[in-house]
Write a protein that holds these residues in place. Structure first.
Motif, mmCIF file in Angstrom:
data_model
loop_
_atom_site.group_PDB
_atom_site.id
_atom_site.type_symbol
_atom_site.label_atom_id
_atom_site.label_comp_id
_atom_site.label_asym_id
_atom_site.label_seq_id
_atom_site.Cartn_x
_atom_site.Cartn_y
_atom_site.Cartn_z
ATOM 1 N N TYR A 168 0.869 -1.181 0.000
ATOM 2 C CA TYR A 168 0.000 0.000 0.000
ATOM 3 C C TYR A 168 0.904 1.230 0.000
ATOM 4 C CZ TYR A 168 -3.302 3.596 1.310
ATOM 5 O OH TYR A 168 -4.065 4.753 1.320
ATOM 6 N N ASN A 169 0.725 2.086 -0.983
ATOM 7 C CA ASN A 169 1.629 3.225 -1.184
ATOM 8 C C ASN A 169 0.986 4.538 -0.759
ATOM 9 O OD1 ASN A 169 3.586 1.521 -2.485
ATOM 10 N ND2 ASN A 169 2.293 1.559 -4.313
ATOM 11 N N TYR A 170 1.728 5.276 0.035
ATOM 12 C CA TYR A 170 1.264 6.615 0.432
ATOM 13 C C TYR A 170 2.461 7.460 0.841
ATOM 14 C CZ TYR A 170 -0.799 10.444 3.036
ATOM 15 O OH TYR A 170 -1.134 11.695 3.492
ATOM 16 N N ASN A 171 2.521 8.659 0.256
ATOM 17 C CA ASN A 171 3.505 9.658 0.660
ATOM 18 C C ASN A 171 4.936 9.111 0.636
ATOM 19 O OD1 ASN A 171 4.051 12.302 1.410
ATOM 20 N ND2 ASN A 171 3.943 11.865 3.609
ATOM 21 N N GLY A 172 5.239 8.344 -0.406
ATOM 22 C CA GLY A 172 6.577 7.829 -0.564
ATOM 23 C C GLY A 172 6.905 6.589 0.237
ATOM 24 N N THR A 173 5.928 6.075 0.971
ATOM 25 C CA THR A 173 6.146 4.887 1.797
ATOM 26 C C THR A 173 5.308 3.730 1.276
ATOM 27 O OG1 THR A 173 6.604 6.211 3.773
ATOM 28 C CG2 THR A 173 5.966 3.918 4.118
ATOM 29 N N SER A 174 5.919 2.551 1.163
ATOM 30 C CA SER A 174 5.208 1.341 0.756
ATOM 31 C C SER A 174 5.078 0.415 1.962
ATOM 32 C CB SER A 174 5.964 0.619 -0.366
ATOM 33 O OG SER A 174 5.941 1.376 -1.555
ATOM 34 N N THR A 175 3.850 0.081 2.300
ATOM 35 C CA THR A 175 3.586 -0.781 3.446
ATOM 36 C C THR A 175 3.100 -2.143 2.964
ATOM 37 O OG1 THR A 175 2.950 1.143 4.777
ATOM 38 C CG2 THR A 175 2.296 -1.027 5.590
ATOM 39 N N PRO A 176 3.818 -3.220 3.283
ATOM 40 C CA PRO A 176 3.387 -4.545 2.835
ATOM 41 C C PRO A 176 2.169 -5.044 3.618
ATOM 42 C CG PRO A 176 5.369 -4.714 4.157
ATOM 43 C CD PRO A 176 5.121 -3.252 3.971
ATOM 44 N N ILE A 177 1.215 -5.581 2.890
ATOM 45 C CA ILE A 177 -0.025 -6.106 3.461
ATOM 46 C C ILE A 177 -0.263 -7.510 2.916
ATOM 47 C CG2 ILE A 177 -2.524 -5.771 3.721
ATOM 48 C CD1 ILE A 177 -1.062 -3.501 4.982
ATOM 49 N N TYR A 178 -0.807 -8.363 3.753
ATOM 50 C CA TYR A 178 -1.174 -9.727 3.351
ATOM 51 C C TYR A 178 -2.675 -9.863 3.573
ATOM 52 C CZ TYR A 178 -0.656 -14.856 2.963
ATOM 53 O OH TYR A 178 -0.729 -16.176 2.584
ATOM 54 N N ALA A 179 -3.449 -9.719 2.501
ATOM 55 C CA ALA A 179 -4.905 -9.815 2.592
ATOM 56 C C ALA A 179 -5.347 -11.225 2.215
ATOM 57 C CB ALA A 179 -5.563 -8.795 1.681
ATOM 58 N N ILE A 180 -6.403 -11.677 2.869
ATOM 59 C CA ILE A 180 -6.970 -13.000 2.597
ATOM 60 C C ILE A 180 -8.482 -12.843 2.472
ATOM 61 C CG2 ILE A 180 -7.188 -15.387 3.396
ATOM 62 C CD1 ILE A 180 -4.886 -14.649 5.415
ATOM 63 N N VAL A 181 -9.059 -13.504 1.477
ATOM 64 C CA VAL A 181 -10.511 -13.543 1.373
ATOM 65 C C VAL A 181 -10.944 -14.995 1.496
ATOM 66 C CG1 VAL A 181 -10.495 -13.625 -1.168
ATOM 67 C CG2 VAL A 181 -12.547 -12.850 0.034
ATOM 68 N N ILE A 182 -12.012 -15.218 2.294
ATOM 69 C CA ILE A 182 -12.519 -16.570 2.518
ATOM 70 C C ILE A 182 -14.022 -16.626 2.272
ATOM 71 C CG2 ILE A 182 -10.717 -17.083 4.218
ATOM 72 C CD1 ILE A 182 -12.897 -16.818 6.407
ATOM 73 N N HIS A 183 -14.495 -17.817 2.013
ATOM 74 C CA HIS A 183 -15.933 -18.096 1.928
ATOM 75 C C HIS A 183 -16.128 -19.473 2.545
ATOM 76 C CE1 HIS A 183 -19.823 -18.348 -0.740
ATOM 77 N NE2 HIS A 183 -20.078 -18.324 0.558
ATOM 78 N N ALA A 184 -16.509 -19.492 3.808
ATOM 79 C CA ALA A 184 -16.601 -20.738 4.558
ATOM 80 C C ALA A 184 -17.842 -21.537 4.172
ATOM 81 C CB ALA A 184 -16.600 -20.444 6.057
ATOM 82 N N LYS A 185 -17.890 -22.780 4.638
ATOM 83 C CA LYS A 185 -19.026 -23.666 4.358
ATOM 84 C C LYS A 185 -20.304 -23.054 4.890
ATOM 85 C CE LYS A 185 -21.257 -27.433 3.225
ATOM 86 N NZ LYS A 185 -22.577 -26.766 3.200
#
Length: 329
Positions: A168-185
């Motif tokens: 995620y980029n803002y004001n010259g800084t890149s922040t690493p993110i680990y997003a997960i999407v799920i759809h359970a039973k």
């Protein structure tokens, strides 16, 4: 001996004749509508992406098998327009989506959303795929794919979690993110099937928790999705613990930011009389200081400007939350 062009011409004439004959035979059948004319009255209005503002807006949204009928009917066209109108109102950076039937659905949406890209979990073999749609002005994609380590496809109802690693980029800084999407039973079936479905959700959630604690201990994690259960107590039986208890009880590691919506007895599933929240967002402790307090909400406003929302758009409303990167990370 015929030349290539003579052979090609002969085949083209034969193909044209067969096509005309087939068209004549089907002249009495119903003709499906064409895609909307470019810039015509039915053409969806473009949804411009937002410039980086330091606030990562995240949305989880079950689109109820979107993509089956993109241009097959007026209702299909209208559904796309409705989704785009809501996206234009939310102006989110990251959408974790459930029940996308294929890549064509996200390609259609991103076509009318300049600056956005989307991808689906093509490892899911049926029409309830997971997907992400994201703002390329703020997000740089790094990698994505199925989470398989320690996971059981059966417990996840054939929908293994989809991860999306990005900056995620803002004001010259890149922040690493680990997003997960799920759809359970889903919590459906007779008494025995409901019990089994609950147990599958429990095993799936526990296996994901174990994986994240083991393999991603210092990672900024956002877990979005249709959990098909609540995070306080289970919808299977209010005397049964939530399948996501491991996440909820690990207060120093994770926070179910949407639990406050459950406490308010609000539901984003609107197809019936339903008081539990099953669409949730959990974040890891690496994001606790960045979370915008009380930003979690169901986007009820969609029902105010989309006519007959539940029948024209989806049986779920979007649920969103915001993470602030304007200060120190």
């Amino acid at each position: 001996m015929k030349t290539f062009f003579e052979t090609y011409s002969s085949k083209l004439i034969l193909f044209t004749f067969i096509a005309l004959l087939t068209s004549s035979c089907l002249s009495d059948s119903v003709t499906e509508p064409e895609p909307p004319e470019e810039n015509g009255p039915d053409y969806p209005s473009p949804t411009e992406s937002e410039a980086p503002d330091g606030i990562l807006e995240t949305v989880t949204w079950n689109l109820e098998r979107y993509g089956d009928d993109l241009y097959g009917s007026e209702a299909g066209i209208q559904r796309t327009k409705n989704i785009l109108r809501i996206a234009d109102s939310l102006k989110a950076d990251l959408y974790g989506l459930q029940e996308i039937t294929g890549q064509a659905g996200l390609d259609t949406l991103s076509k009318y959303m300049p600056g956005y890209r989307g991808f689906v979990a093509d490892y899911i073999t049926y029409n309830q795929k997971l997907g992400f749609l994201y703002n390329t002005n703020t997000i740089d994609s790094l990698s994505s794919g199925a989470i398989t380590t320690g996971q059981d496809d059966y417990d996840w109802a054939g929908r293994l979690p989809l991860y999306f690693s990005f900056n995620y980029n803002y004001n010259g800084t890149s922040t690493p993110i680990y997003a997960i999407v799920i759809h359970a039973k889903a919590n459906t079936g007779n008494t025995q099937e409901l019990e089994e479905a609950y147990e599958r959700r429990v095993r799936a959630a526990e296996s994901l928790y174990t994986y994240l604690q083991s393999e991603k201990p210092d990672t900024r994690i956002i877990l979005l999705g249709d959990y098909n259960d609540d995070v306080d107590v289970s919808i299977y039986d209010d005397s049964s613990p939530s399948p996501y208890d491991d996440f909820v009880m690990a207060e120093n590691s994770f926070r179910a930011v949407t639990e406050s919506i459950s406490d308010a007895n609000q539901s984003s599933y609107i197809a019936g009389d339903y008081s539990d929240l099953i669409d949730h967002i959990i974040i890891s402790d690496e994001l606790f200081n960045n979370y915008t307090a009380s930003s979690e909400e169901i986007y009820f406003e969609a029902e105010n400007f989309i006519e007959d929302y539940v029948n024209t758009t989806s049986d779920h409303l979007p649920v969103w939350a915001k993470i602030d990167f304007t200060g120190a990370n």
